[in-house]
Scaffold this motif. Structure first.
Motif, mmCIF file in Angstrom:
data_model
loop_
_atom_site.group_PDB
_atom_site.id
_atom_site.type_symbol
_atom_site.label_atom_id
_atom_site.label_comp_id
_atom_site.label_asym_id
_atom_site.label_seq_id
_atom_site.Cartn_x
_atom_site.Cartn_y
_atom_site.Cartn_z
ATOM 1 N N ALA A 175 0.834 -1.207 0.000
ATOM 2 C CA ALA A 175 0.000 0.000 0.000
ATOM 3 C C ALA A 175 0.868 1.256 0.000
ATOM 4 C CB ALA A 175 -0.930 -0.005 1.214
ATOM 5 N N ASP A 176 1.961 1.251 0.769
ATOM 6 C CA ASP A 176 2.884 2.393 0.791
ATOM 7 C C ASP A 176 3.510 2.612 -0.580
ATOM 8 O OD1 ASP A 176 2.339 2.778 3.469
ATOM 9 O OD2 ASP A 176 4.215 1.863 4.185
ATOM 10 N N MET A 177 3.949 1.518 -1.207
ATOM 11 C CA MET A 177 4.572 1.621 -2.526
ATOM 12 C C MET A 177 3.576 2.144 -3.557
ATOM 13 S SD MET A 177 7.101 -1.753 -2.634
ATOM 14 C CE MET A 177 6.366 -2.255 -4.147
ATOM 15 N N MET A 178 2.340 1.643 -3.505
ATOM 16 C CA MET A 178 1.313 2.097 -4.451
ATOM 17 C C MET A 178 1.006 3.572 -4.227
ATOM 18 S SD MET A 178 0.767 -0.374 -6.457
ATOM 19 C CE MET A 178 -0.684 0.131 -7.327
ATOM 20 N N GLY A 179 0.973 3.989 -2.961
ATOM 21 C CA GLY A 179 0.741 5.404 -2.657
ATOM 22 C C GLY A 179 1.850 6.274 -3.198
ATOM 23 N N LEU A 181 3.804 5.512 -5.706
ATOM 24 C CA LEU A 181 3.712 5.470 -7.175
ATOM 25 C C LEU A 181 2.639 6.431 -7.673
ATOM 26 C CD1 LEU A 181 4.697 4.169 -9.796
ATOM 27 C CD2 LEU A 181 2.974 2.390 -9.453
ATOM 28 N N ARG A 182 1.503 6.448 -7.013
ATOM 29 C CA ARG A 182 0.422 7.358 -7.395
ATOM 30 C C ARG A 182 0.870 8.811 -7.217
ATOM 31 N NH1 ARG A 182 -3.188 3.714 -4.352
ATOM 32 N NH2 ARG A 182 -4.073 2.325 -5.879
ATOM 33 N N THR A 184 3.869 9.938 -7.419
ATOM 34 C CA THR A 184 4.825 10.247 -8.479
ATOM 35 C C THR A 184 4.107 10.555 -9.781
ATOM 36 O OG1 THR A 184 6.423 8.771 -7.437
ATOM 37 C CG2 THR A 184 6.859 9.382 -9.725
ATOM 38 N N ARG A 185 3.086 9.766 -10.099
ATOM 39 C CA ARG A 185 2.331 9.978 -11.340
ATOM 40 C C ARG A 185 1.574 11.297 -11.281
ATOM 41 N NH1 ARG A 185 -0.548 4.296 -12.846
ATOM 42 N NH2 ARG A 185 1.347 3.093 -13.110
ATOM 43 N N ASN A 186 0.941 11.581 -10.146
ATOM 44 C CA ASN A 186 0.146 12.792 -10.038
ATOM 45 C C ASN A 186 1.027 14.037 -10.027
ATOM 46 O OD1 ASN A 186 -2.202 11.308 -9.920
ATOM 47 N ND2 ASN A 186 -2.243 11.241 -7.687
ATOM 48 N N GLY A 187 2.267 13.873 -9.618
ATOM 49 C CA GLY A 187 3.177 15.008 -9.553
ATOM 50 C C GLY A 187 3.713 15.419 -10.923
ATOM 51 N N ARG A 188 3.564 14.590 -11.912
ATOM 52 C CA ARG A 188 4.090 14.892 -13.259
ATOM 53 C C ARG A 188 3.182 15.791 -13.995
ATOM 54 N NH1 ARG A 188 6.751 9.408 -15.587
ATOM 55 N NH2 ARG A 188 8.057 9.046 -13.813
#
Length: 188
Positions: A175-179, A181-182, A184-188
């Motif tokens: 869950a931490d890794m998925m958070g 990752l999300r 990182t994606r939203n920050g782009r």
């Protein structure tokens, strides 16, 4: 009638105190087989009366009238004391009333009468496992959830994962890794 998932969702909405994923009648092959055995073992008239009393008890419990529910389940037990289903249902009503010793007594009887096989045993093991967790007896809970899982309970399988500290740690890390990752994606 809907998909099994639809039925499970409706079960959770209308019966929030029952384990999610354990929808009575979903495993129609096994449940139908149990009904055939009951029809051969018990006199037809008493069996039908017992089922009606149980349905009345279930409806009373769903309406919040646990006293009437207990009365109907007890009447069904008096009518056919060797039938496991009413004990399992009465255990649920007793648990909701806070009578944990009475609930455990009924669950023991339901498991014994069912021979530890079939839908009633599956539900009884789940209920007994939940009571054991409530009382902090995780080893007993694990054993009951394992037996319920072997009988097809998806809810029991999920409980076994929750009881496994390594699985809980892995789930938290995932869950931490998925958070991240999300993020990182939203920050782009």
């Amino acid at each position: 009638m809907g998909t099994p998932n639809d039925q499970a969702v409706l079960q959770a909405i209308f019966n929030p105190d029952t384990p999610f994923g354990d929808v009575a009648g979903l495993d129609l092959g096994e449940e139908a087989g149990e009904e055939e055995v009951e029809e051969r073992v018990f006199p037809q008239e008493e069996l039908e009366q017992s089922k009606v009393l149980e349905m009345q008890g279930i409806m009373a419990a769903e309406a919040g009238d646990l006293g009437s529910a207990l009365e109907r389940f007890s009447q069904a037990i008096c009518l056919l004391p060797e039938r496991a289903s009413a004990y399992n249902n009465r255990a649920q009503a007793r648990r909701l009333q806070g009578d944990l010793p009475g609930a455990l007594e009924d669950l023991e009887r339901a498991v014994a009468l069912s021979g530890g096989r079939g839908g009633v045993a599956r539900q009884s093991f789940v209920q007994r496992g939940l009571l054991a967790r409530l009382q902090g007896r995780d080893d007993d809970a694990r054993r009951d959830f394992e037996r319920a899982a072997r009988l097809g309970s998806r809810f029991a399988r999920r409980q076994l994962v929750l009881l496994n500290p390594y699985a809980a740690l892995c789930n938290r890390m995932l869950a931490d890794m998925m958070g991240q990752l999300r993020g990182t994606r939203n920050g782009r």
